[in-house]
Scaffold this motif. Structure first.
Motif, mmCIF file in Angstrom:
data_model
loop_
_atom_site.group_PDB
_atom_site.id
_atom_site.type_symbol
_atom_site.label_atom_id
_atom_site.label_comp_id
_atom_site.label_asym_id
_atom_site.label_seq_id
_atom_site.Cartn_x
_atom_site.Cartn_y
_atom_site.Cartn_z
ATOM 1 N N SER A 250 -6.457 4.885 3.198
ATOM 2 C CA SER A 250 -5.460 5.952 3.228
ATOM 3 C C SER A 250 -4.744 5.955 4.567
ATOM 4 C CB SER A 250 -6.142 7.303 3.013
ATOM 5 O OG SER A 250 -6.735 7.345 1.743
ATOM 6 N N THR A 251 -3.533 6.512 4.555
ATOM 7 C CA THR A 251 -2.783 6.700 5.789
ATOM 8 C C THR A 251 -2.517 8.190 5.952
ATOM 9 O OG1 THR A 251 -0.569 6.581 4.804
ATOM 10 C CG2 THR A 251 -1.610 4.475 5.413
ATOM 11 N N ALA A 252 -1.880 8.557 7.035
ATOM 12 C CA ALA A 252 -1.551 9.955 7.281
ATOM 13 C C ALA A 252 -0.375 10.432 6.427
ATOM 14 C CB ALA A 252 -1.228 10.158 8.762
ATOM 15 N N HIS A 253 0.260 9.511 5.714
ATOM 16 C CA HIS A 253 1.433 9.844 4.910
ATOM 17 C C HIS A 253 1.075 9.852 3.429
ATOM 18 C CE1 HIS A 253 3.838 9.305 8.509
ATOM 19 N NE2 HIS A 253 3.169 8.185 8.718
ATOM 20 N N PRO A 254 1.303 10.966 2.745
ATOM 21 C CA PRO A 254 1.006 11.022 1.308
ATOM 22 C C PRO A 254 1.778 9.939 0.549
ATOM 23 C CG PRO A 254 1.571 13.198 2.161
ATOM 24 C CD PRO A 254 1.868 12.209 3.253
ATOM 25 N N GLY A 255 1.092 9.265 -0.338
ATOM 26 C CA GLY A 255 1.734 8.239 -1.149
ATOM 27 C C GLY A 255 1.843 6.886 -0.481
ATOM 28 N N LYS A 256 1.342 6.743 0.744
ATOM 29 C CA LYS A 256 1.365 5.448 1.417
ATOM 30 C C LYS A 256 -0.068 5.018 1.692
ATOM 31 C CE LYS A 256 5.889 5.684 3.499
ATOM 32 N NZ LYS A 256 6.681 5.586 4.721
ATOM 33 N N PHE A 257 -0.352 3.751 1.376
ATOM 34 C CA PHE A 257 -1.685 3.206 1.554
ATOM 35 C C PHE A 257 -1.617 1.855 2.232
ATOM 36 C CE2 PHE A 257 -1.835 5.890 -2.182
ATOM 37 C CZ PHE A 257 -2.925 6.693 -1.904
ATOM 38 N N ALA A 258 -2.616 1.569 3.020
ATOM 39 C CA ALA A 258 -2.776 0.242 3.594
ATOM 40 C C ALA A 258 -3.769 -0.509 2.715
ATOM 41 C CB ALA A 258 -3.298 0.333 5.020
ATOM 42 N N VAL A 259 -3.450 -1.758 2.428
ATOM 43 C CA VAL A 259 -4.335 -2.612 1.650
ATOM 44 C C VAL A 259 -4.602 -3.855 2.477
ATOM 45 C CG1 VAL A 259 -4.607 -3.982 -0.448
ATOM 46 C CG2 VAL A 259 -3.440 -1.780 -0.553
ATOM 47 N N VAL A 260 -5.877 -4.202 2.624
ATOM 48 C CA VAL A 260 -6.268 -5.434 3.297
ATOM 49 C C VAL A 260 -6.763 -6.382 2.216
ATOM 50 C CG1 VAL A 260 -7.819 -6.491 4.990
ATOM 51 C CG2 VAL A 260 -6.894 -4.193 5.410
ATOM 52 N N LEU A 261 -6.170 -7.572 2.193
ATOM 53 C CA LEU A 261 -6.556 -8.600 1.226
ATOM 54 C C LEU A 261 -7.179 -9.770 1.960
ATOM 55 C CD1 LEU A 261 -3.293 -8.791 -0.935
ATOM 56 C CD2 LEU A 261 -5.429 -7.665 -1.555
ATOM 57 N N GLU A 262 -8.253 -10.300 1.422
ATOM 58 C CA GLU A 262 -8.886 -11.497 1.960
ATOM 59 C C GLU A 262 -9.037 -12.488 0.820
ATOM 60 O OE1 GLU A 262 -13.185 -12.742 3.759
ATOM 61 O OE2 GLU A 262 -12.309 -10.893 4.528
ATOM 62 N N ALA A 263 -8.564 -13.727 1.046
ATOM 63 C CA ALA A 263 -8.612 -14.737 -0.011
ATOM 64 C C ALA A 263 -8.761 -16.121 0.596
ATOM 65 C CB ALA A 263 -7.340 -14.671 -0.850
ATOM 66 N N GLY A 264 -9.082 -17.077 -0.244
ATOM 67 C CA GLY A 264 -9.278 -18.448 0.199
ATOM 68 C C GLY A 264 -8.000 -19.251 0.332
ATOM 69 N N ASN A 265 -6.884 -18.713 -0.184
ATOM 70 C CA ASN A 265 -5.618 -19.446 -0.078
ATOM 71 C C ASN A 265 -4.434 -18.494 -0.188
ATOM 72 O OD1 ASN A 265 -4.841 -19.216 -2.975
ATOM 73 N ND2 ASN A 265 -6.672 -20.479 -3.265
ATOM 74 N N GLU A 266 -3.267 -19.008 0.193
ATOM 75 C CA GLU A 266 -2.052 -18.191 0.169
ATOM 76 C C GLU A 266 -1.651 -17.793 -1.248
ATOM 77 O OE1 GLU A 266 0.475 -20.913 2.253
ATOM 78 O OE2 GLU A 266 0.306 -19.748 4.104
ATOM 79 N N ARG A 267 -1.893 -18.667 -2.207
ATOM 80 C CA ARG A 267 -1.513 -18.372 -3.596
ATOM 81 C C ARG A 267 -2.230 -17.122 -4.090
ATOM 82 N NH1 ARG A 267 2.685 -18.930 -5.741
ATOM 83 N NH2 ARG A 267 2.359 -16.787 -6.226
ATOM 84 N N ALA A 268 -3.517 -16.979 -3.770
ATOM 85 C CA ALA A 268 -4.273 -15.803 -4.196
ATOM 86 C C ALA A 268 -3.693 -14.534 -3.568
ATOM 87 C CB ALA A 268 -5.747 -15.961 -3.841
ATOM 88 N N LEU A 269 -3.278 -14.619 -2.301
ATOM 89 C CA LEU A 269 -2.642 -13.469 -1.654
ATOM 90 C C LEU A 269 -1.322 -13.132 -2.334
ATOM 91 C CD1 LEU A 269 -3.152 -14.081 2.172
ATOM 92 C CD2 LEU A 269 -4.395 -12.506 0.684
ATOM 93 N N ALA A 270 -0.539 -14.159 -2.626
ATOM 94 C CA ALA A 270 0.757 -13.941 -3.285
ATOM 95 C C ALA A 270 0.564 -13.330 -4.670
ATOM 96 C CB ALA A 270 1.524 -15.251 -3.373
ATOM 97 N N ASP A 271 -0.428 -13.820 -5.411
ATOM 98 C CA ASP A 271 -0.696 -13.280 -6.745
ATOM 99 C C ASP A 271 -1.112 -11.812 -6.674
ATOM 100 O OD1 ASP A 271 -0.071 -15.735 -7.847
ATOM 101 O OD2 ASP A 271 -2.179 -16.324 -8.170
ATOM 102 N N ALA A 272 -1.987 -11.475 -5.727
ATOM 103 C CA ALA A 272 -2.428 -10.091 -5.576
ATOM 104 C C ALA A 272 -1.261 -9.195 -5.167
ATOM 105 C CB ALA A 272 -3.555 -10.002 -4.549
ATOM 106 N N THR A 273 -0.412 -9.693 -4.273
ATOM 107 C CA THR A 273 0.752 -8.916 -3.835
ATOM 108 C C THR A 273 1.695 -8.678 -5.011
ATOM 109 O OG1 THR A 273 0.567 -9.820 -1.611
ATOM 110 C CG2 THR A 273 2.689 -8.870 -2.214
ATOM 111 N N GLU A 274 1.914 -9.699 -5.813
ATOM 112 C CA GLU A 274 2.775 -9.543 -6.989
ATOM 113 C C GLU A 274 2.176 -8.563 -7.984
ATOM 114 O OE1 GLU A 274 4.878 -12.171 -10.504
ATOM 115 O OE2 GLU A 274 4.082 -13.181 -8.740
#
Length: 112
Positions: free
Chosen positions: A58-82
């Motif tokens: 959570s952040t101090a702003h309603p409706g805004k969240f921070a997400v930390v992603l950890e993956a073995g490759n860039e494609r997995a990060l791109a897929d999760a972001t999409e």
């Protein structure tokens, strides 16, 4: 007395139980900022919790969240972001940072 923090602890804001030692494997870590419609916050939170290697903060702003992603490759990060960007109620997904580290280096003790 506090236990020492590893670099992975700092990036992930906690431990990941059951993680095997990975000597030379490269790990991709990205932090994202999501802006979500108020009536969709719970649904988005549930989806993020189901994504492999994802943490929601959570952040101090309603409706805004921070997400930390950890993956073995860039494609997995791109897929999760999409996946996140296509969720109903998600207005924006901004990539704040993306870095790579050797998996073994993430478990090294961090000294301030």
């Amino acid at each position: 007395m506090h236990s020492p923090l590893s670099r992975r602890d700092l990036f992930r804001l906690g431990d990941e139980p059951g993680q095997a030692a990975r000597a030379q494997e490269i790990v991709h870590i990205a932090s994202l900022l999501l802006q979500v419609l108020p009536d969709r916050i719970d649904a988005v939170r549930e989806t993020v919790e189901q994504l492999p290697g994802a943490e929601l903060h959570s952040t101090a702003h309603p409706g805004k969240f921070a997400v930390v992603l950890e993956a073995g490759n860039e494609r997995a990060l791109a897929d999760a972001t999409e996946t996140l960007s296509r969720l109903p109620g998600v207005l924006t997904v901004s990539i704040v940072a993306h870095l790579t580290e050797q998996a073994s280096a993430l478990d090294e003790e961090w000294q301030p």
